[in-house]
Write an enzyme that holds these catalytic residues in place. Structure first.
Site, mmCIF file in Angstrom:
data_model
loop_
_atom_site.group_PDB
_atom_site.id
_atom_site.type_symbol
_atom_site.label_atom_id
_atom_site.label_comp_id
_atom_site.label_asym_id
_atom_site.label_seq_id
_atom_site.Cartn_x
_atom_site.Cartn_y
_atom_site.Cartn_z
ATOM 1 N N CYS A 46 -63.587 33.512 -12.977
ATOM 2 C CA CYS A 46 -62.748 33.966 -11.870
ATOM 3 C C CYS A 46 -63.220 33.426 -10.532
ATOM 4 O O CYS A 46 -62.412 33.062 -9.668
ATOM 5 C CB CYS A 46 -62.662 35.489 -11.856
ATOM 6 S SG CYS A 46 -64.267 36.337 -11.775
ATOM 7 N N HIS A 104 -65.262 41.248 -10.570
ATOM 8 C CA HIS A 104 -64.114 40.352 -10.667
ATOM 9 C C HIS A 104 -63.846 39.792 -9.280
ATOM 10 O O HIS A 104 -64.087 40.459 -8.269
ATOM 11 C CB HIS A 104 -62.879 41.090 -11.197
ATOM 12 C CG HIS A 104 -61.695 40.193 -11.390
ATOM 13 N ND1 HIS A 104 -61.766 39.008 -12.085
ATOM 14 C CD2 HIS A 104 -60.398 40.289 -10.970
ATOM 15 C CE1 HIS A 104 -60.581 38.426 -12.105
ATOM 16 N NE2 HIS A 104 -59.729 39.182 -11.421
ATOM 17 N N ASP A 127 -54.500 36.818 -7.164
ATOM 18 C CA ASP A 127 -55.527 36.661 -8.196
ATOM 19 C C ASP A 127 -55.255 35.403 -9.004
ATOM 20 O O ASP A 127 -54.233 35.300 -9.696
ATOM 21 C CB ASP A 127 -55.545 37.888 -9.113
ATOM 22 C CG ASP A 127 -56.794 37.946 -9.977
ATOM 23 O OD1 ASP A 127 -57.432 36.893 -10.182
ATOM 24 O OD2 ASP A 127 -57.142 39.043 -10.445
#
Length: 456
Positions: A46, A104, A127
């Site tokens: 991520c 995250h 995201d």
């Protein structure tokens, strides 16, 4: 930007308009990979995709920053509850697709939101590694950060999912062989804390948790939960026994972890209990491996209205058999009484830290075209020698390419000093990045800002 969103076929649709409107060629390798003989990158974590997204959006003139959420919930069913199920051996037995990742990373970009009510412009969550489908496509955002804090979950796009990432409650269950289960605890504080970004112009963390949520336990939080129609899970019922896990902090990799099991007898009678304890390896996605680092089963007697503490130690010889780059552990304890309704359990996640790097420039000043000498030092935290050691340095305008430097084995608990040099190519404030890897420890990172001057 004043462009009104449709479904932001994502931000991609808007970005293409920006590119075409300005005649810009942004990161042409993305579009011309075959012509430039580059292979497309298909996988990554991520933080990698967030960094790339930040670069692309900034190239297009959109203010963007990278955001990290620690203990980030992945709520698959939208009930704002992350259920974890364990057997009496401390193994994670599944039963739920929900999880809590150690962290995250996503992006925030500054946008006008003409599709929402006034007041929800500004920072929007985007995201680049979406975890669930939205409108039949794997995407997430843009979601107004203010809407998330205000509990306006009907506002587009994907506000409920982001809300859960920072607000979900965690419920831990102990499952028995006969199919019955016991609620260990309800943790409303574990998810979504230390939401962080980098301070402008400084190598410091800026805490922006307050932009996403009100303080845990506050009346404002209760009002937002009520607006969002969130039902707080009932806590575990009160019992005459109570158990907790206490750990010395901070803990550096290679060192012994000291744990205290504290069992409290709240009744007016003496208790004879059986204490079970397991230490498991915890992966970054919240799951635990079946192998056990250490376990204990012991019968104890606790006088009425007294506490009893059981000290435990987890040495590197115990946890070093489960090596990876994260070194996370989950501690679980289960205490049984002759009256089953008083059985209690507790769980605690811990992480081990890498040693700190000290980076010093040996020159008084750094000039373009002249060698700069630096010394990097760190202490070996192990009672074992470090072998197969090498250091990687890089820095835009400082080091032409990544440079790898091998260095000698480091004796147990000894101070290691590594020297290297490079010749800066560009003036201005630059950053040297250092990464050290050895057989027992990897990704030991540090950085140093260097002001490079032009020679008169």
């Amino acid at each position: 930007m004043t462009k009104e969103f449709s479904r932001v076929d994502g931000v991609a649709h808007i970005l293409m308009e920006c590119i075409q409107g300005n005649g810009m060629e942004v990161l042409p390798f993305f579009a011309n990979g075959k012509k430039s003989n580059f292979q497309p990158v298909r996988y990554g974590q991520c933080w990698v995709f967030a960094a790339v997204t930040c670069t692309v959006l900034r190239c297009l003139g959109i203010p963007t920053r990278v955001v990290t959420n620690f203990d980030s919930a992945h709520d698959t069913d939208g009930n704002l509850t992350i259920d974890n199920y364990f057997n009496v051996e401390g193994d994670d037995i599944g039963g739920s697709a929900d999880s809590v990742w150690n962290f995250h990373v996503w992006n925030e970009c500054w946008m006008v939101r003409n599709d929402l009510d006034p007041g929800y412009d500004g920072w929007q969550v985007v995201d680049a590694t979406p975890q669930e489908e939205s409108d039949d496509t794997f995407c997430c955002g843009p979601a107004s950060v203010k809407a998330i804090k205000d509990g306006e979950l009907e506002y587009k796009y994907d506000a409920p999912f982001v809300f859960a990432e920072v607000n979900a409650q965690r419920v831990n269950w102990l499952m028995f062989a006969d199919g019955t289960k016991m609620k260990m605890d309800v943790d409303v504080l574990n998810v979504g804390h230390c939401v962080s970004t980098k301070k402008c112009g400084k190598d410091e963390r800026e805490d922006i948790t307050h932009l996403y949520k009100y303080p845990d336990g506050s009346t404002e939080e209760a009002e937002i939960f009520k607006k969002a129609k969130i039902v707080i899970a009932a806590p575990a019922p009160p019992k005459t026994l109570k158990v907790s896990l206490k750990v010395n902090q901070p803990i550096y990799i290679g060192q012994t972890v000291s744990v205290s099991l504290v069992i409290s007898n709240k009744s007016s009678e003496e208790k004879v209990c059986t204490v079970n304890f397991w230490a498991k390896k915890r992966k970054y996605d919240g799951c635990v491996e079946k192998g056990t680092i250490k376990k204990l089963k012991k019968e104890i007697t606790i006088p009425a209205v007294k506490d009893k503490s059981i000290p435990l130690e987890l040495s590197y010889q115990d946890y070093g058999i489960f090596p990876d780059m994260y070194y996370g552990m989950r501690l679980i304890t289960y205490v049984t009484d002759k009256s089953p309704e008083n059985n209690v359990a507790a769980m605690k996640d811990i992480g081990l830290l890498n040693p700190a790097l000290t980076i010093k420039m040996q020159n008084y000043h750094a000039y373009v075209g002249e060698k700069v000498h630096v010394e990097i030092s760190f202490t070996n935290p192990f009672a074992l020698p470090l072998k197969k050691c090498f250091m990687t340095i890089e820095g835009n305008g400082l080091v032409e390419d990544q440079t790898r430097v091998k260095f000698d084995d480091v004796k147990p608990n000894a101070l290691a000093k590594v020297k290297c040099d490079f010749t800066p190519k560009k003036p201005g404030q630059r950053k040297l990045l250092v990464d050290i890897d050895c057989d027992l420890v990897q990704n030991v990172k540090g950085s140093l800002r260097i002001e490079v001057q032009k020679k008169n």
